[in-house]
Design an enzyme around this catalytic site. Structure first.
Site, mmCIF file in Angstrom:
data_model
loop_
_atom_site.group_PDB
_atom_site.id
_atom_site.type_symbol
_atom_site.label_atom_id
_atom_site.label_comp_id
_atom_site.label_asym_id
_atom_site.label_seq_id
_atom_site.Cartn_x
_atom_site.Cartn_y
_atom_site.Cartn_z
ATOM 1 N N ARG A 56 -0.575 7.766 50.788
ATOM 2 C CA ARG A 56 -0.679 6.959 51.840
ATOM 3 C C ARG A 56 -1.914 7.362 53.043
ATOM 4 O O ARG A 56 -2.776 6.639 53.566
ATOM 5 C CB ARG A 56 0.630 6.544 52.517
ATOM 6 C CG ARG A 56 1.618 6.008 51.336
ATOM 7 C CD ARG A 56 1.106 4.558 50.855
ATOM 8 N NE ARG A 56 0.174 4.673 49.901
ATOM 9 C CZ ARG A 56 0.196 5.212 48.719
ATOM 10 N NH1 ARG A 56 1.421 5.625 48.235
ATOM 11 N NH2 ARG A 56 -0.738 5.253 47.999
ATOM 12 N N HIS A 104 8.436 0.732 62.296
ATOM 13 C CA HIS A 104 8.804 1.452 61.318
ATOM 14 C C HIS A 104 8.358 2.868 61.174
ATOM 15 O O HIS A 104 8.165 3.424 59.873
ATOM 16 C CB HIS A 104 8.494 0.829 60.003
ATOM 17 C CG HIS A 104 9.222 -0.613 60.160
ATOM 18 N ND1 HIS A 104 8.988 -1.741 59.356
ATOM 19 C CD2 HIS A 104 10.466 -1.005 60.417
ATOM 20 C CE1 HIS A 104 9.828 -2.687 59.085
ATOM 21 N NE2 HIS A 104 10.774 -2.394 60.045
ATOM 22 N N SER A 172 5.826 -11.111 55.939
ATOM 23 C CA SER A 172 6.594 -12.011 55.147
ATOM 24 C C SER A 172 8.011 -12.386 55.973
ATOM 25 O O SER A 172 8.632 -13.242 55.295
ATOM 26 C CB SER A 172 7.022 -11.507 53.856
ATOM 27 O OG SER A 172 7.598 -10.211 53.788
HETATM 28 P P1 OAD Z 1 5.049 -8.018 53.173
HETATM 29 O O1 OAD Z 1 4.342 -7.105 52.220
HETATM 30 O O2 OAD Z 1 6.303 -8.054 53.136
HETATM 31 O O3 OAD Z 1 4.311 -9.242 53.709
HETATM 32 C C1 OAD Z 1 2.855 -9.120 53.843
HETATM 33 C C2 OAD Z 1 2.451 -10.522 54.345
HETATM 34 O O4 OAD Z 1 1.107 -10.609 54.504
HETATM 35 C C3 OAD Z 1 3.005 -11.709 53.256
HETATM 36 O O5 OAD Z 1 3.408 -12.545 53.963
HETATM 37 C C4 OAD Z 1 1.395 -12.086 52.934
HETATM 38 O O6 OAD Z 1 1.474 -13.525 52.432
HETATM 39 C C5 OAD Z 1 0.397 -11.600 54.019
HETATM 40 N N1 OAD Z 1 -0.908 -11.451 53.656
HETATM 41 C C6 OAD Z 1 -1.364 -10.923 52.716
HETATM 42 N N2 OAD Z 1 -2.755 -10.836 52.862
HETATM 43 C C7 OAD Z 1 -2.806 -11.154 54.203
HETATM 44 C C8 OAD Z 1 -4.237 -11.041 54.911
HETATM 45 N N3 OAD Z 1 -5.546 -11.009 54.321
HETATM 46 N N4 OAD Z 1 -4.057 -11.504 56.125
HETATM 47 C C9 OAD Z 1 -2.803 -12.077 56.937
HETATM 48 N N5 OAD Z 1 -1.767 -11.928 56.028
HETATM 49 C C10 OAD Z 1 -1.976 -11.688 54.698
HETATM 50 O O7 OAD Z 1 4.916 -6.724 54.581
HETATM 51 P P2 OAD Z 1 5.576 -6.759 55.796
HETATM 52 O O8 OAD Z 1 6.147 -8.115 56.271
HETATM 53 O O9 OAD Z 1 4.718 -6.041 56.710
HETATM 54 O O10 OAD Z 1 9.250 -1.503 55.646
HETATM 55 O O11 OAD Z 1 6.928 -5.943 55.354
HETATM 56 C C11 OAD Z 1 7.943 -5.495 56.400
HETATM 57 C C12 OAD Z 1 8.402 -4.237 55.925
HETATM 58 O O12 OAD Z 1 8.675 -4.158 54.524
HETATM 59 C C13 OAD Z 1 7.478 -3.266 55.918
HETATM 60 O O13 OAD Z 1 7.298 -2.577 57.237
HETATM 61 C C14 OAD Z 1 7.973 -2.059 55.010
HETATM 62 C C15 OAD Z 1 8.310 -2.876 53.861
HETATM 63 O O14 OAD Z 1 9.368 -2.326 52.887
HETATM 64 C C16 OAD Z 1 9.350 -0.134 55.717
HETATM 65 O O15 OAD Z 1 8.577 0.585 55.187
HETATM 66 C C17 OAD Z 1 10.434 0.317 56.266
#
Ligand code: OAD
Length: 231
Positions: A56, A104, A172
């Site tokens: 990463r 995180h 998300s």
């Molecule tokens: P997710 O992978 O759950 O969600 C990513 C979001 O970004 C989704 O809702 C997509 O629709 C959106 N998305 C995709 N492409 C995009 C773009 N070009 N512009 C804007 N949005 C876009 O990621 P997180 O919500 O960050 O935790 O996940 C939260 C946590 O879950 C992370 O920090 C990680 C993971 O497991 C740990 O590692 C502790």
């Protein structure tokens, strides 16, 4: 000066070539998340975890901030801006944001497995078995894994409570406690949600849903913010 608080997630870095979590079918770069991002995974196979984050880090070193990160940084010219990110990459900092809170953890830091207060910068990409803290204990990635406390949460709540404008970008909203921050935003505060695949937003007022990728969404939000009631 009005205060903007930005809550960002993996989606803000998608246009910089860093994969999101939930868009990749429950696997994280081909791994079960619990194997590489939990204390149990670390106990089971330390080298697998170290190698996973080394990969990463290699990617993140090459990645460049995109227009979304850059506009968030630029808003510091007009507003007081706090970025609360769930991301472990350093693209907000690379873009020039000066006040970034990593809920995180941080990919480019390591932490002692003996004393959690001993935190070090990682130069380059590699953290290996045998790399130790000053007390001689193995170093681990400075990441909040599943099942671990989120030490920065209290500060994040304080920041959120004092926001005049709240922006949620590229998350998300599935992982708590981060997703719960929205509940702390005052009801009169405008909340801009940027996501090309809009998640369900639990009962919240004053919502502005912007169904776009991060760069396009931030351009729109910037226009709104600078056009109406700036500073
Ligand atoms: P997710 O992978 O759950 O969600 C990513 C979001 O970004 C989704 O809702 C997509 O629709 C959106 N998305 C995709 N492409 C995009 C773009 N070009 N512009 C804007 N949005 C876009 O990621 P997180 O919500 O960050 O935790 O996940 C939260 C946590 O879950 C992370 O920090 C990680 C993971 O497991 C740990 O590692 C502790």
């Amino acid at each position: 000066m009005k205060k903007i608080v930005v809550l960002s997630g993996a989606g803000v870095s998608a246009e910089s070539g860093i994969k999101t979590f939930r868009d990749s079918g429950g696997l994280w770069e081909g791994h079960n998340v619990m194997d590489v991002a939990s204390p149990e995974g670390w106990t089971r196979d330390q080298d697998l975890v170290l190698n996973f984050y080394n990969e990463r880090r290699k990617n993140a070193i090459k990645a460049k901030p995109n227009e979304g990160h850059l506009i968030i940084a630029e808003l510091e010219k007009y507003f007081s801006v706090t970025v609360i990110t769930q991301n472990i990459d350093n693209l907000h900092e690379k873009a020039g944001s000066t006040n970034v809170l990593h809920l995180h953890g941080e990919l480019f830091k390591s932490r002692s497995t003996l004393d959690p207060n001993l935190i070090y910068d990682i130069e380059g990409w590699e953290l290996k078995t045998g790399d130790t803290c000053e007390k001689g204990a193995q170093l681990r990635p400075h990441i909040v894994w599943f099942g671990e406390m989120v030490p920065m949460m209290e500060v994040a709540v304080e920041e959120t409570l004092t926001a005049d404008i709240f922006i949620v970008i590229g998350t998300s909203l599935q992982v708590y406690p981060a997703a719960g921050l929205l509940q702390y935003v005052r009801s009169t505060v405008p909340k801009y949600i940027i996501n090309p695949n809009m998640p369900d937003i639990p009962g919240s007022s004053n919502l502005h849903l912007i169904e776009e990728v991060g760069s396009v969404g931030m351009k729109k939000v910037k226009k709104i913010l600078l056009g109406e009631g700036k500073k």
